[in-house]
Design a protein around this motif. Structure first.
Motif, short mmCIF file in Angstrom:
data_model
loop_
_atom_site.label_atom_id
_atom_site.label_comp_id
_atom_site.label_asym_id
_atom_site.label_seq_id
_atom_site.Cartn_x
_atom_site.Cartn_y
_atom_site.Cartn_z
N VAL A 45 42.85 39.08 43.02
CA VAL A 45 42.89 37.92 44.14
C VAL A 45 42.04 38.15 45.10
N LEU A 46 42.19 39.36 46.01
CA LEU A 46 41.13 39.74 46.73
C LEU A 46 39.71 39.62 46.39
N ALA A 47 39.53 40.30 45.27
CA ALA A 47 38.16 40.36 44.72
C ALA A 47 37.47 39.00 44.65
N VAL A 48 38.26 37.73 44.60
CA VAL A 48 37.88 36.55 44.25
C VAL A 48 37.53 35.86 45.65
N ALA A 49 38.83 36.17 46.45
CA ALA A 49 39.00 35.38 47.92
C ALA A 49 38.04 35.83 48.76
N LEU A 50 37.62 37.11 49.17
CA LEU A 50 36.77 37.64 49.97
C LEU A 50 35.38 37.27 49.81
N PRO A 51 34.83 37.26 48.91
CA PRO A 51 33.53 36.40 48.64
C PRO A 51 33.49 35.23 49.19
N TYR A 61 46.79 29.36 45.86
CA TYR A 61 46.68 28.36 47.23
C TYR A 61 45.25 29.03 47.98
N ALA A 62 45.34 30.28 48.27
CA ALA A 62 44.15 30.87 49.13
C ALA A 62 42.94 30.69 48.42
N VAL A 63 42.91 30.89 46.91
CA VAL A 63 41.64 31.01 46.10
C VAL A 63 41.28 29.63 46.20
N ALA A 64 42.17 28.61 45.71
CA ALA A 64 41.76 27.22 45.50
C ALA A 64 41.07 26.57 46.76
N ALA A 65 41.86 26.94 47.91
CA ALA A 65 41.35 26.36 49.25
C ALA A 65 40.15 26.81 49.58
#
Length: 101
Positions: A83-89, A30-34
């Protein structure tokens, strides 16, 4: 099994591992998609309605991929790190893009 030993799939560690991956896969997807949808909607060089539509459709493609990644990773910590490696950038891009005009 002798002595009441359990197989690898019956213990609390296995269940905790699966539960952690499910939470990481659900919340992380959800976080990455949003974040992806927001970042693309704010940065694509096209009319606003089209940018939001394209960004949302790509978010629908990315969400299952993140969930699959959570279960393919070697462990729940590695899944969370991925997931964090994708979400943070993506969060940095959203923050740098500022509020929509």
């Amino acid at each position: 099994m002798a002595g009441g030993a359990r197989s690898g799939r019956e213990g609390w560690r296995y269940r905790g591992n699966v539960a952690a991956r499910a939470v990481i896969g659900t919340v992380g997807a959800y976080a990455v998609a949003a974040l992806l949808a927001t970042a693309l909607a704010r940065t694509l060089a096209m009319p606003r309605v089209e940018a939001v539509t394209v960004a949302t459709l790509l978010g629908f493609v990315v969400a299952p991929a993140v969930t699959i990644w959570a279960f393919l990773a070697r462990g729940p910590w590695r899944a969370a790190a991925g997931v964090l490696a994708v979400a943070l950038p993506l969060a940095a891009i959203v923050w740098a893009a500022g509020s929509p005009a």
